[in-house]
Write a protein that holds these residues in place. Sequence first.
Motif, mmCIF file in Angstrom:
data_model
loop_
_atom_site.group_PDB
_atom_site.id
_atom_site.type_symbol
_atom_site.label_atom_id
_atom_site.label_comp_id
_atom_site.label_asym_id
_atom_site.label_seq_id
_atom_site.Cartn_x
_atom_site.Cartn_y
_atom_site.Cartn_z
ATOM 1 N N HIS A 95 -3.232 5.221 -11.046
ATOM 2 C CA HIS A 95 -3.012 3.895 -11.628
ATOM 3 C C HIS A 95 -1.633 3.811 -12.281
ATOM 4 O O HIS A 95 -0.941 2.797 -12.165
ATOM 5 N N ASP A 96 -1.220 4.861 -12.955
ATOM 6 C CA ASP A 96 0.094 4.872 -13.613
ATOM 7 C C ASP A 96 1.225 4.758 -12.589
ATOM 8 O O ASP A 96 2.238 4.083 -12.835
ATOM 9 N N ILE A 97 1.046 5.443 -11.438
ATOM 10 C CA ILE A 97 2.065 5.345 -10.383
ATOM 11 C C ILE A 97 2.152 3.912 -9.868
ATOM 12 O O ILE A 97 3.247 3.359 -9.696
ATOM 13 N N ALA A 98 0.984 3.296 -9.611
ATOM 14 C CA ALA A 98 0.944 1.911 -9.112
ATOM 15 C C ALA A 98 1.571 0.949 -10.115
ATOM 16 O O ALA A 98 2.334 0.042 -9.741
ATOM 17 N N GLU A 99 1.267 1.147 -11.398
ATOM 18 C CA GLU A 99 1.817 0.273 -12.437
ATOM 19 C C GLU A 99 3.326 0.443 -12.559
ATOM 20 O O GLU A 99 4.061 -0.524 -12.769
ATOM 21 N N GLU A 137 0.859 -1.181 0.000
ATOM 22 C CA GLU A 137 0.000 0.000 0.000
ATOM 23 C C GLU A 137 0.897 1.232 0.000
ATOM 24 O O GLU A 137 1.781 1.362 0.858
ATOM 25 N N ILE A 138 0.673 2.099 -0.983
ATOM 26 C CA ILE A 138 1.457 3.326 -1.078
ATOM 27 C C ILE A 138 0.533 4.542 -0.984
ATOM 28 O O ILE A 138 -0.666 4.455 -1.249
ATOM 29 N N GLY A 139 1.100 5.677 -0.609
ATOM 30 C CA GLY A 139 0.346 6.920 -0.552
ATOM 31 C C GLY A 139 0.700 7.818 -1.720
ATOM 32 O O GLY A 139 1.875 7.986 -2.043
ATOM 33 N N ALA A 140 -0.341 8.369 -2.381
ATOM 34 C CA ALA A 140 -0.133 9.294 -3.495
ATOM 35 C C ALA A 140 -1.023 10.525 -3.283
ATOM 36 O O ALA A 140 -1.972 10.492 -2.499
ATOM 37 N N ASN A 141 -0.712 11.601 -3.995
ATOM 38 C CA ASN A 141 -1.460 12.844 -3.877
ATOM 39 C C ASN A 141 -2.950 12.608 -4.102
ATOM 40 O O ASN A 141 -3.362 12.066 -5.132
#
Length: 288
Positions: free
Chosen positions: A260-264, A247-251
């Motif tokens: 989705h692009d960050i997760a990919e 699990e990551i945190g994004a803006n």
Amino acid sequence: MEKTANKVSAVSIIGNIILSVFKLAAGILAHSGAMVSDAIHSASDVFSSIIVIIGIHLSAKASDKDHPYGHERLECVAAVILSAILLVTGMEIGFQAFQNIMNRSYEILQTPGILALIAAVVSILTKEAMFWYTKINAERIDSSALLADAWHHRSDALSSIGALIGIAGARMGFPIMDSIASLIICFFIAKAAYDIFSDSINKMVDRSCDEDMEREIYQHISSQPGVLQVDLLRTRVFGNKIYVDLEIGANADISLKAAHDIAEQVHNTIEAAFPKVKHIMVHVNPVE
């Protein structure tokens, strides 16, 4: 991986067959019961190498409907079987040595010839070379079954050392040396069997990978563009592969597509940077 394992196992099978025939002939011609027993021990290694080939072949099968996570754990099953064979081999050597010590019937033993000594030395050098050859390749492809087979070679080398000491002792008039050496060797073989068994079981019960690996994965994730924090990182060892739940945190203000692009990106770079990671599941949490 499978190609390398099959090549190493084929070398083991051919080497053990040649070595078994040589030691059996030397044992019979030189009147050495220890060498005949050692020849039978080497012959049993052929069976072990066949188990390795089967185990690695099954573990390399692609995922299917009934096994969506693959078949990697079947290699661990092969390693468990080999550890059991190794333990039985060690116990058999120890039990026979213990019986000989308790019976004290050394006077009936026939003094072995010099050919038995030569066969023991050849066996030690050959099996030690096979141990290192198999171990190096097992570590290179991260194969627990092949590593177990390597330690089986080492157990055979130790058995031959016992035979060498026993034959030399018998020729010098101290036949009890054979049994004492074999009894000590039994404990080394049992320890190797336990280590192989323990490692294989750990790979079958979803144990997390080591702290150094988790730390490297964590640092790699944190350095990816768009990742503001790492909220959760869980790893589990599956055979010789690693699965990651993340699990990551994004803006919170970016679009769903951007998240989705960050997760990919995290998913693809982790699998590329860490070959042992077979799959990583990434969940994105909004950070205000």
